[in-house]
Design a protein around this motif. Structure first.
Motif, PDB file in Angstrom:
ATOM      1  N   CYS A 170      41.433  73.285   9.443  1.00  0.00           N
ATOM      2  CA  CYS A 170      41.885  73.638  10.791  1.00  0.00           C
ATOM      3  C   CYS A 170      42.152  75.138  10.898  1.00  0.00           C
ATOM      4  N   GLY A 171      42.654  75.725   9.816  1.00  0.00           N
ATOM      5  CA  GLY A 171      42.890  77.172   9.824  1.00  0.00           C
ATOM      6  C   GLY A 171      41.601  77.950  10.005  1.00  0.00           C
ATOM      7  N   VAL A 172      40.529  77.496   9.358  1.00  0.00           N
ATOM      8  CA  VAL A 172      39.225  78.144   9.532  1.00  0.00           C
ATOM      9  C   VAL A 172      38.745  77.996  10.967  1.00  0.00           C
ATOM     10  N   MET A 173      38.868  76.796  11.520  1.00  0.00           N
ATOM     11  CA  MET A 173      38.491  76.589  12.922  1.00  0.00           C
ATOM     12  C   MET A 173      39.327  77.461  13.848  1.00  0.00           C
ATOM     13  N   PHE A 174      40.596  77.622  13.506  1.00  0.00           N
ATOM     14  CA  PHE A 174      41.528  78.340  14.363  1.00  0.00           C
ATOM     15  C   PHE A 174      41.203  79.835  14.434  1.00  0.00           C
ATOM     16  N   MET A 175      40.628  80.390  13.353  1.00  0.00           N
ATOM     17  CA  MET A 175      40.377  81.833  13.333  1.00  0.00           C
ATOM     18  C   MET A 175      39.000  82.191  13.892  1.00  0.00           C
ATOM     19  N   ILE A 176      38.114  81.222  14.083  1.00  0.00           N
ATOM     20  CA  ILE A 176      36.756  81.523  14.531  1.00  0.00           C
ATOM     21  C   ILE A 176      36.707  82.105  15.949  1.00  0.00           C
ATOM     22  N   PRO A 177      37.370  81.503  16.967  1.00  0.00           N
ATOM     23  CA  PRO A 177      37.266  82.057  18.331  1.00  0.00           C
ATOM     24  C   PRO A 177      37.710  83.506  18.454  1.00  0.00           C
ATOM     25  N   PRO A 178      38.917  83.914  17.962  1.00  0.00           N
ATOM     26  CA  PRO A 178      39.263  85.338  18.088  1.00  0.00           C
ATOM     27  C   PRO A 178      38.329  86.250  17.310  1.00  0.00           C
ATOM     28  N   LEU A 179      37.794  85.768  16.187  1.00  0.00           N
ATOM     29  CA  LEU A 179      36.853  86.573  15.418  1.00  0.00           C
ATOM     30  C   LEU A 179      35.564  86.800  16.203  1.00  0.00           C
ATOM     31  N   LEU A 180      35.084  85.769  16.890  1.00  0.00           N
ATOM     32  CA  LEU A 180      33.869  85.908  17.704  1.00  0.00           C
ATOM     33  C   LEU A 180      34.088  86.879  18.864  1.00  0.00           C
ATOM     34  N   ILE A 181      35.275  86.818  19.480  1.00  0.00           N
ATOM     35  CA  ILE A 181      35.579  87.738  20.574  1.00  0.00           C
ATOM     36  C   ILE A 181      35.593  89.175  20.074  1.00  0.00           C
ATOM     37  N   TYR A 182      36.184  89.394  18.904  1.00  0.00           N
ATOM     38  CA  TYR A 182      36.226  90.748  18.355  1.00  0.00           C
ATOM     39  C   TYR A 182      34.820  91.252  18.039  1.00  0.00           C
ATOM     40  N   LEU A 183      34.001  90.406  17.423  1.00  0.00           N
ATOM     41  CA  LEU A 183      32.643  90.827  17.071  1.00  0.00           C
ATOM     42  C   LEU A 183      31.819  91.125  18.321  1.00  0.00           C
ATOM     43  N   TYR A 184      32.054  90.351  19.380  1.00  0.00           N
ATOM     44  CA  TYR A 184      31.312  90.568  20.631  1.00  0.00           C
ATOM     45  C   TYR A 184      31.689  91.895  21.272  1.00  0.00           C
ATOM     46  N   GLY A 185      32.968  92.247  21.234  1.00  0.00           N
ATOM     47  CA  GLY A 185      33.414  93.473  21.896  1.00  0.00           C
ATOM     48  C   GLY A 185      33.739  94.606  20.957  1.00  0.00           C
TER      49      GLY A 185
END
Length: 278
Positions: free
Chosen positions: A249-264
């Protein structure tokens, strides 16, 4: 001598990076271990770690299988986090950017005094505003609903102050030229202001997302139904101590903010505005 200092500096930076990233690396590695291996490593019978392994003996998706198929309550908590976070982020970015534009470029009575009030709100800790917000939400009869967390998060003094600093450096000449051409304030905002503060908008989006995504106090106070709790609360309150599920769950939890950072990432690294080029 200079070369030696540079080498020592880089060694120190690498060591600090490893120290700060170790919990993340450990969580990621453990999420791909089998339950038996995790139980063997995290043996707290003697109140100590039995071992620290960063390489799984056998690569396994068992923990993610549990989350998606055998323990669906965690997936539900994940979607609760999504329901809370995405509307909060979108609404806060929209309202903060509009308010920042008004405070930076429009003239109206008591503008500076009102902005000073926003500054005062900015320095108040979250815990100070929880009780007043609870009373207001109770009067609005929206407690124990997702709106009780989304609505207070929509209006952010921090977001307004952050974007105002970007907008106020945009040249007045471009705005005045647009006004002479008959452009409305809304058109000026969307065509002139927004393109020049893209870095600030992405930064605010990322910071707001992280703040809402990891919210703990607000859901615990405003929600009486524990089924509405987001994953941020659930990860810290797992009674059965299923550490494999926690890691997954911790891995799942960190994926969305990481994707937002990589996008911007490029917009965040770029200057806050391009107004200095005008």
């Amino acid at each position: 001598m200079k070369k030696t200092k540079s080498v020592l500096k880089y060694i120190l930076l690498v060591l600090l990076t490893v120290i700060f990233l170790f919990p993340l690396i450990y969580m990621l590695a453990s999420s791909f271990m089998q339950s038996s291996e995790i139980e063997n490593i995290l043996n707290f019978s003697n109140e100590t770690f039995k071992s620290v392994d960063l390489i799984p003996n056998m690569f396994s998706l068992e923990q993610f299988y549990k989350v998606f198929f055998r323990r669906p309550e965690y997936l539900l908590k994940f979607w609760n986090s999504v329901i809370i976070t995405f509307p909060t982020v979108i609404m806060q970015v929209v309202f903060s950017s509009l308010a920042a534009f008004a405070f930076a470029k429009l003239k109206f009575p008591f503008r500076d005094k009102l902005f000073f009030i926003y500054i005062v709100l900015l320095i108040l800790p979250l815990q100070v505003t929880l009780v007043p917000n609870y009373i207001v939400l109770d009067k609005l009869n929206i407690l124990n609903s997702f709106m009780s967390v989304i609505l207070p998060g929509t209006f952010s003094a921090f977001g307004i102050c952050l974007l105002r600093q970007s907008i106020k450096y945009i040249s007045y000449s471009s705005i005045e030229a647009a006004r002479i051409d008959g452009a409305s304030y809304l058109k000026i905002f969307t065509r002139i202001i927004v393109p020049q503060i893209k870095g600030g908008l992405v930064t605010l989006t990322l910071l707001t997302f992280i703040d809402s995504w990891s919210a703990v106090e607000q859901p615990m106070i405003y929600f009486s139904d524990k089924g509405m709790y987001p994953l941020s609360i659930t990860l810290a309150d797992i009674a059965d101590s299923d550490y494999g599920v926690i890691f997954a769950c911790g891995v799942m939890f960190m994926i969305p903010p990481l994707l937002i950072y990589l996008y911007g990432e490029n917009d965040i690294r770029s200057p806050f505005t391009s107004s200095d080029k005008l």
